[in-house]
Write a protein that holds these residues in place. Sequence first.
Motif, mmCIF file in Angstrom:
data_model
loop_
_atom_site.group_PDB
_atom_site.id
_atom_site.type_symbol
_atom_site.label_atom_id
_atom_site.label_comp_id
_atom_site.label_asym_id
_atom_site.label_seq_id
_atom_site.Cartn_x
_atom_site.Cartn_y
_atom_site.Cartn_z
ATOM 1 N N SER A 266 9.434 -53.368 -64.273
ATOM 2 C CA SER A 266 8.195 -52.643 -64.540
ATOM 3 C C SER A 266 8.553 -51.279 -65.102
ATOM 4 O O SER A 266 9.692 -51.062 -65.527
ATOM 5 C CB SER A 266 7.363 -52.508 -63.254
ATOM 6 N N GLU B 42 1.384 -58.134 -67.446
ATOM 7 C CA GLU B 42 1.486 -57.451 -66.154
ATOM 8 C C GLU B 42 1.092 -55.981 -66.252
ATOM 9 O O GLU B 42 1.212 -55.238 -65.277
ATOM 10 C CB GLU B 42 2.902 -57.588 -65.598
ATOM 11 N N GLY B 43 0.637 -55.552 -67.428
ATOM 12 C CA GLY B 43 0.078 -54.208 -67.568
ATOM 13 C C GLY B 43 1.057 -53.128 -67.925
ATOM 14 O O GLY B 43 0.779 -51.940 -67.684
ATOM 15 N N ASP B 44 2.212 -53.471 -68.499
ATOM 16 C CA ASP B 44 3.192 -52.451 -68.880
ATOM 17 C C ASP B 44 2.695 -51.689 -70.112
ATOM 18 O O ASP B 44 2.647 -52.244 -71.207
ATOM 19 C CB ASP B 44 4.548 -53.103 -69.176
ATOM 20 N N PRO B 45 2.339 -50.407 -69.966
ATOM 21 C CA PRO B 45 1.764 -49.666 -71.100
ATOM 22 C C PRO B 45 2.788 -49.367 -72.192
ATOM 23 O O PRO B 45 2.438 -49.265 -73.360
ATOM 24 C CB PRO B 45 1.253 -48.370 -70.444
ATOM 25 N N LYS C 145 -3.167 -53.395 -76.225
ATOM 26 C CA LYS C 145 -3.597 -52.831 -74.957
ATOM 27 C C LYS C 145 -2.961 -53.616 -73.809
ATOM 28 O O LYS C 145 -2.912 -54.847 -73.859
ATOM 29 C CB LYS C 145 -5.124 -52.883 -74.837
ATOM 30 N N PRO C 146 -2.479 -52.928 -72.774
ATOM 31 C CA PRO C 146 -1.924 -53.659 -71.624
ATOM 32 C C PRO C 146 -3.004 -54.481 -70.929
ATOM 33 O O PRO C 146 -4.156 -54.054 -70.824
ATOM 34 C CB PRO C 146 -1.395 -52.543 -70.713
ATOM 35 N N MET C 147 -2.640 -55.667 -70.457
ATOM 36 C CA MET C 147 -3.580 -56.560 -69.780
ATOM 37 C C MET C 147 -3.647 -56.200 -68.293
ATOM 38 O O MET C 147 -2.882 -55.371 -67.801
ATOM 39 C CB MET C 147 -3.147 -58.008 -69.954
ATOM 40 N N ASP C 148 -4.574 -56.848 -67.579
ATOM 41 C CA ASP C 148 -4.753 -56.547 -66.156
ATOM 42 C C ASP C 148 -4.488 -57.780 -65.284
ATOM 43 O O ASP C 148 -5.191 -58.044 -64.320
ATOM 44 C CB ASP C 148 -6.173 -56.021 -65.894
ATOM 45 N N LYS C 149 -3.431 -58.529 -65.641
ATOM 46 C CA LYS C 149 -3.105 -59.753 -64.907
ATOM 47 C C LYS C 149 -2.051 -59.526 -63.820
ATOM 48 O O LYS C 149 -1.573 -60.487 -63.219
ATOM 49 C CB LYS C 149 -2.583 -60.818 -65.882
ATOM 50 N N ARG C 150 -1.691 -58.278 -63.585
ATOM 51 C CA ARG C 150 -0.581 -57.991 -62.671
ATOM 52 C C ARG C 150 -0.798 -58.578 -61.277
ATOM 53 O O ARG C 150 0.078 -59.234 -60.727
ATOM 54 C CB ARG C 150 -0.371 -56.477 -62.566
#
Length: 613
Positions: free
Chosen positions: A73, A200-203, A212-217
């Motif tokens: 991460s 997993e939302g890594d910007p 855009k980072p996703m929100d599946k973390r």
Amino acid sequence: MACHEPRLRLPFPSHLRKIVLVGNPNVGKSVFFNALTGLYVDVSNFPGTTLEINHGQVGNDCIIDTPGIYGVSSFNDEERVARDIILAADIVINVVDAVHLDRDLFLTQQLIDMGLPVVVALNMVDEAAREGIKVDHDKLAQLLGVPVVPTIAVKGQGIEELKKAVAYARPGHPIPELEEMLAPLLPKVHRRAETLLILEGDPWIAARHRLKPMDKREEIYLLRRRRVDELVNAVVQEDMSRASFRSILSKWMLKPLTGIPILLGVLYLLYQFIGVFIAQTVVEITEERIMQGYYQPFIQELLDPWLGQGPLGTLLIGEFGLLTMTVTYILGLLLPLVVGFYLSLSILEDSGYLPRIAVLVDRILMKLGMNGRGVIPLILGTGCVTAATITTRLLSTPRERTIATFLLAMTIPCSAQLGVIASMLAPLGPRYVVAYVALIFTIFVLAGTVVNRILPGEPSDLFIDLPPLRWPQAQNVLKKTYTKVALFLREATPLFAGGALLIGLLQVTGLLEVIQALLSPLTVSWLKLPKEAATAFIMGFIRRDFGAAGLYSLPLTPEQTLVALVTITIFVPCIASALVILKERGIREALVIWPTILVLAFLIGGILAHILI
């Protein structure tokens, strides 16, 4: 993104095959690195950071060590560096601790989900056997889909087998449910590993691809957690009849039914050592006999003919003088207490018990806005709040450090103060002792709960290693104690000198008497105490036990004694603690903490007085 692409500028030879060592902290990666590279080691600063990365060339391979991580991460520099090195890897050697597979396989599964060629070094199998744990490494290799080599790195066992297994490193079996999530994004990113990190939302990775980072973390975390639990259940067998006593004791320490009595016993021993032996017996010798009996009379007789009773004499050798009170406090009071506390802390840390305390109380402290690490400064605070405030640096976030600092300043009496409080409560009987403890504990819980709700954010999860229990090593304990004591004295001495100078200036200018006069109506009308109690509160700011001791000689009823002791406990901490709060938390937070505690001390004390008196 390949390692030779210029945007990453990795400090490793681009023409060599990159074999990257990856694992949780303290799993033995450095031992493997030394075994694989021998003397052919180089150290480079990773671009854009101050982190040093070890790497070494062996034939056509570049062996690269990475910082210990719990997952791939980008929350801090260590994780971002490890992430970029992993993305550049041709082969990943994932070192896992056989004792803590339920923790370490989470990272293993993430590496496999990223589609990287992996070989697993199942380390510390001897330690696992001592704890009654047997891991079926063949079955684990089958389920993961990658080679798994059992090793004992510190003894060199399994190293040669691991070197051979590198040739068979391959992508393993990813979690099936991920494929559907990856499918829409993979054509845009082209690399499975980076696609997964974006999900997993890594910007940082998302920004590299202008996405855009996703929100599946959270969703992916739950899938991975379930997968790891299935793996552990399938390959791990525990036989506690073969476990050592240390392993059994370790498990007892983590279970509330047995862990809490063990913790209470340890705390009792700590109180006897620090609160009774150090704070009373040793400090009586160092402060009263040596510093007050010999040093202060000597320095006053030496300098009095030169300084006299004027302002300079008051500031240097007066009651709160730089050469009298400051030196006496630091050498006679603080030094023995700090040595005692850091010696105890080092023993708990080196034995492996300290992280187990954190795990035991984690669920309780989460309700107060901290994870289990918060217990460390809270325990230290019962001896010296000043030292404990410095140790709030151990906590993970500024939010948790603020909560711990507030609770220490408001509700934790130091050992010196506890000694005076105990001597005042003991003659009143057990009813008043229980009442005092119940009141302070209730205030502690309520204060923590309220501050937790007021401050934005959530407490961080507890990620902590559980090293095996062992007898503390004298060399380690003494080295840690010396280092921490020296650091504390370097930081605390200027603060004490500044505090003594401030009190001396108040005394010279007459403002100290003015403050005492202003407090008198509050203590008499609201707290229903004698007017002389105002002086005790002023002295309590200079030093906590001085404030409690100032109440000792007053003609108080049992109810007044209880009110006075509760108020003086909550009251703004001593000037040394106040100055450390200023240094650790900054002037903005300090100017919120001090007035809030001051108001609450008199508010709670007054309400209690009107109920009891």
